[in-house]
Motif scaffolding. Sequence first.
Motif, PDB file in Angstrom:
ATOM      1  N   VAL A  91      -4.708  -9.688   4.718  1.00  0.00           N
ATOM      2  CA  VAL A  91      -5.400  -9.487   3.500  1.00  0.00           C
ATOM      3  C   VAL A  91      -4.358 -10.344   2.790  1.00  0.00           C
ATOM      4  CG1 VAL A  91      -6.032  -7.700   1.981  1.00  0.00           C
ATOM      5  CG2 VAL A  91      -6.422  -7.200   4.255  1.00  0.00           C
ATOM      6  N   LYS A  92      -5.606 -11.349   2.523  1.00  0.00           N
ATOM      7  CA  LYS A  92      -4.238 -12.092   1.655  1.00  0.00           C
ATOM      8  C   LYS A  92      -4.828 -11.406   0.378  1.00  0.00           C
ATOM      9  CE  LYS A  92      -4.972 -16.926   2.604  1.00  0.00           C
ATOM     10  NZ  LYS A  92      -3.448 -16.788   3.178  1.00  0.00           N
ATOM     11  N   ILE A  93      -3.090 -11.753  -0.741  1.00  0.00           N
ATOM     12  CA  ILE A  93      -3.231 -11.017  -2.309  1.00  0.00           C
ATOM     13  C   ILE A  93      -2.063 -11.614  -2.712  1.00  0.00           C
ATOM     14  CG2 ILE A  93      -2.162  -8.999  -2.859  1.00  0.00           C
ATOM     15  CD1 ILE A  93      -3.663  -6.823  -1.135  1.00  0.00           C
ATOM     16  N   ASN A  94      -2.060 -11.804  -4.129  1.00  0.00           N
ATOM     17  CA  ASN A  94      -1.630 -12.678  -4.746  1.00  0.00           C
ATOM     18  C   ASN A  94      -0.871 -12.106  -6.169  1.00  0.00           C
ATOM     19  OD1 ASN A  94      -0.586 -14.167  -6.560  1.00  0.00           O
ATOM     20  ND2 ASN A  94      -2.045 -15.481  -7.139  1.00  0.00           N
ATOM     21  N   ARG A  95       0.470 -12.226  -5.240  1.00  0.00           N
ATOM     22  CA  ARG A  95       1.402 -10.848  -5.570  1.00  0.00           C
ATOM     23  C   ARG A  95       1.448 -11.199  -7.407  1.00  0.00           C
ATOM     24  NH1 ARG A  95       5.990 -14.237  -3.754  1.00  0.00           N
ATOM     25  NH2 ARG A  95       6.218 -12.403  -2.161  1.00  0.00           N
ATOM     26  N   ASP A  96       0.855 -12.632  -7.818  1.00  0.00           N
ATOM     27  CA  ASP A  96       1.100 -12.438  -9.802  1.00  0.00           C
ATOM     28  C   ASP A  96      -0.583 -12.005 -10.492  1.00  0.00           C
ATOM     29  OD1 ASP A  96       3.427 -13.857  -9.070  1.00  0.00           O
ATOM     30  OD2 ASP A  96       3.156 -15.358  -8.635  1.00  0.00           O
ATOM     31  N   ASN A  97      -1.364 -11.915  -9.364  1.00  0.00           N
ATOM     32  CA  ASN A  97      -3.036 -11.454  -9.526  1.00  0.00           C
ATOM     33  C   ASN A  97      -3.235 -10.456  -9.291  1.00  0.00           C
ATOM     34  OD1 ASN A  97      -5.009 -11.472 -11.234  1.00  0.00           O
ATOM     35  ND2 ASN A  97      -5.556 -13.546 -10.728  1.00  0.00           N
ATOM     36  N   PHE A  98      -3.329  -9.718  -9.115  1.00  0.00           N
ATOM     37  CA  PHE A  98      -4.368  -8.564  -8.121  1.00  0.00           C
ATOM     38  C   PHE A  98      -4.909  -7.949  -8.658  1.00  0.00           C
ATOM     39  CE2 PHE A  98       0.649  -6.962  -7.220  1.00  0.00           C
ATOM     40  CZ  PHE A  98      -0.326  -6.239  -7.763  1.00  0.00           C
TER      41      PHE A  98
ATOM     42  N   GLU B  44      -6.242  -3.493  -7.944  1.00  0.00           N
ATOM     43  CA  GLU B  44      -5.652  -2.274  -6.960  1.00  0.00           C
ATOM     44  C   GLU B  44      -6.953  -1.757  -5.794  1.00  0.00           C
ATOM     45  OE1 GLU B  44      -4.989   1.396  -8.732  1.00  0.00           O
ATOM     46  OE2 GLU B  44      -2.235  -0.072  -9.753  1.00  0.00           O
ATOM     47  N   GLU B  45      -8.499  -2.730  -6.397  1.00  0.00           N
ATOM     48  CA  GLU B  45      -9.376  -2.167  -4.904  1.00  0.00           C
ATOM     49  C   GLU B  45      -8.583  -3.377  -4.285  1.00  0.00           C
ATOM     50  OE1 GLU B  45     -10.662  -3.027  -8.395  1.00  0.00           O
ATOM     51  OE2 GLU B  45     -10.025  -0.927  -8.314  1.00  0.00           O
ATOM     52  N   GLU B  46      -7.610  -4.401  -4.187  1.00  0.00           N
ATOM     53  CA  GLU B  46      -7.391  -5.218  -3.032  1.00  0.00           C
ATOM     54  C   GLU B  46      -6.364  -4.136  -2.505  1.00  0.00           C
ATOM     55  OE1 GLU B  46      -6.347  -9.765  -3.366  1.00  0.00           O
ATOM     56  OE2 GLU B  46      -7.090  -8.784  -5.940  1.00  0.00           O
TER      57      GLU B  46
ATOM     58  N   ALA C 269      -4.009   0.496   2.503  1.00  0.00           N
ATOM     59  CA  ALA C 269      -3.586   2.263   1.624  1.00  0.00           C
ATOM     60  C   ALA C 269      -3.828   2.877   2.406  1.00  0.00           C
ATOM     61  CB  ALA C 269      -3.739   1.930   0.477  1.00  0.00           C
ATOM     62  N   GLN C 270      -5.779   2.573   2.628  1.00  0.00           N
ATOM     63  CA  GLN C 270      -6.207   3.981   4.076  1.00  0.00           C
ATOM     64  C   GLN C 270      -5.746   3.826   5.154  1.00  0.00           C
ATOM     65  OE1 GLN C 270      -8.670   5.893   2.544  1.00  0.00           O
ATOM     66  NE2 GLN C 270      -9.439   7.248   4.366  1.00  0.00           N
TER      67      GLN C 270
ATOM     68  N   ILE D 190       2.496   0.982  -1.722  1.00  0.00           N
ATOM     69  CA  ILE D 190       3.280   1.909  -1.504  1.00  0.00           C
ATOM     70  C   ILE D 190       2.682   2.916  -2.550  1.00  0.00           C
ATOM     71  CG2 ILE D 190       5.282   3.749  -0.643  1.00  0.00           C
ATOM     72  CD1 ILE D 190       6.130   0.716  -0.833  1.00  0.00           C
ATOM     73  N   ARG D 191       2.386   3.204  -3.518  1.00  0.00           N
ATOM     74  CA  ARG D 191       1.728   3.788  -4.748  1.00  0.00           C
ATOM     75  C   ARG D 191       0.660   4.224  -4.158  1.00  0.00           C
ATOM     76  NH1 ARG D 191      -0.870   3.077  -9.408  1.00  0.00           N
ATOM     77  NH2 ARG D 191       0.181   0.786  -9.207  1.00  0.00           N
ATOM     78  N   LEU D 192      -0.095   3.316  -3.956  1.00  0.00           N
ATOM     79  CA  LEU D 192      -1.378   3.740  -4.308  1.00  0.00           C
ATOM     80  C   LEU D 192      -1.865   4.736  -2.382  1.00  0.00           C
ATOM     81  CD1 LEU D 192      -3.549   0.583  -4.676  1.00  0.00           C
ATOM     82  CD2 LEU D 192      -3.500   2.541  -5.794  1.00  0.00           C
ATOM     83  N   SER D 193      -1.086   4.180  -1.266  1.00  0.00           N
ATOM     84  CA  SER D 193      -1.285   4.626  -0.320  1.00  0.00           C
ATOM     85  C   SER D 193      -0.585   6.196  -0.659  1.00  0.00           C
ATOM     86  CB  SER D 193      -0.764   4.503   0.981  1.00  0.00           C
ATOM     87  OG  SER D 193       0.819   4.456   0.425  1.00  0.00           O
ATOM     88  N   GLY D 194      -0.210   6.627  -1.334  1.00  0.00           N
ATOM     89  CA  GLY D 194       0.842   7.984  -1.766  1.00  0.00           C
ATOM     90  C   GLY D 194       0.992   9.021  -0.487  1.00  0.00           C
TER      91      GLY D 194
END
Length: 357
Positions: free
Chosen positions: A6-13, A15-17, A22-23, A134-138
């Motif tokens: 999964v690619k995520i741009n740390r400057d522009n993402f 939460e859905e990504e 997280a699941q 981490i926050r979204l995984s809960g």
Amino acid sequence: MKTELVKINRDNFTEEEFSFAAQCLREGKLVAFPTETVYGLGGNAFDATASARIYEAKGRPSDNPLIVHIAEVSALAELASEVPESAYALADAFWPGPLTMILKKSDKVPKTTTGGLDTVAIRMPADPVAATLIRLSGIYVAAPSANASGRPSTTKAEHVIEDLDGKIDVIIDGGASAIGLESTIVDLTGEVPLILRPGYISAEQLAEVLGEVRFDEAVLKRSASENIVAKAPGMKYRHYAPKAPLYIVEGKSEEVIRYINAEAVKNAAEGRITGILATEETKKSYTGGMVFCVGERANAESIAAGLFDTLRSFDETGVSVIYSESFADNPLGTAIMNRLLKAAGYHIIRLQKDEDI
Ligand code: AMP
Ligand code: MG
């Protein structure tokens, strides 16, 4: 197992990504993710099966505990049985950031996560990708460095793919880690705070908050013959080593270059290729061998950021021996030399006699 990238741009993402990764963490699966220090291999810290899978994927000895990653300072009270004032003071000064604290563990933390110890290592990372995951995984995320045990830590998703593809569920590619060396570890369970692993947060910075702080004597070890057992279990293992033997050459810059050039000529005559770990300032002075530039001497941060990547690069080249320049003993230099000495198995070639120093 198929590993999802999964690619995520740390400057522009958004939460859905993060929802898939997280699941996965909530389901006990393993997710590698970028942090500002190095990439981590995350699993649910309260799930003994997830931590067992981390050890298996890395080939990590089971007595080497995992760091628990959190998103809120309030987690300290749940993870630790006692939280000294000094821990809150350090959190205030350095979290989120590259500092890990060792505290007495609460009953909720399984010993599978702490390598059987009664203490727990806790860090709140600053990298926005790590913090959001981490926050979204809960959950609390147990995460050692995302490398095969013994190899240099990973500072790019490509390194994680090299070591762990097919062995873990997800790799989040968030670009290169900004710092490139693992967190500073400080043990707050004794009378005097002890630095078990040097990192980007220096002893001087810790002392400003804590007053007195000391180094675990294993951190300052400079030779294989010193028989000191490290207090951080992971620090006693061979680590970071490239495949070819690595020697650190110490001395005046011109002498180091002359020595390494002469060795490269000798090796070439025997059909052996010499790897050289050089810097921006010196790389043009080498006349043979395969030269890799780790960073700029004038900018210790660049050396830290490039070290593991450079150590890994040698493995693809077929060099039969590697010589590295040595680095200054300034605060970040202590952390750089600590990793380099381990990678070299404490093999140092000292060109200067003691009286010259
Ligand atoms: P890594 O996450 O791969 O950088 O490894 C974590 C480091 O933290 C290893 O060197 C561990 O030995 C150290 N560590 C984790 N938990 C503890 C603990 N409870 N006491 C001492 N060292 C720890
Ligand atoms: Mg590690």
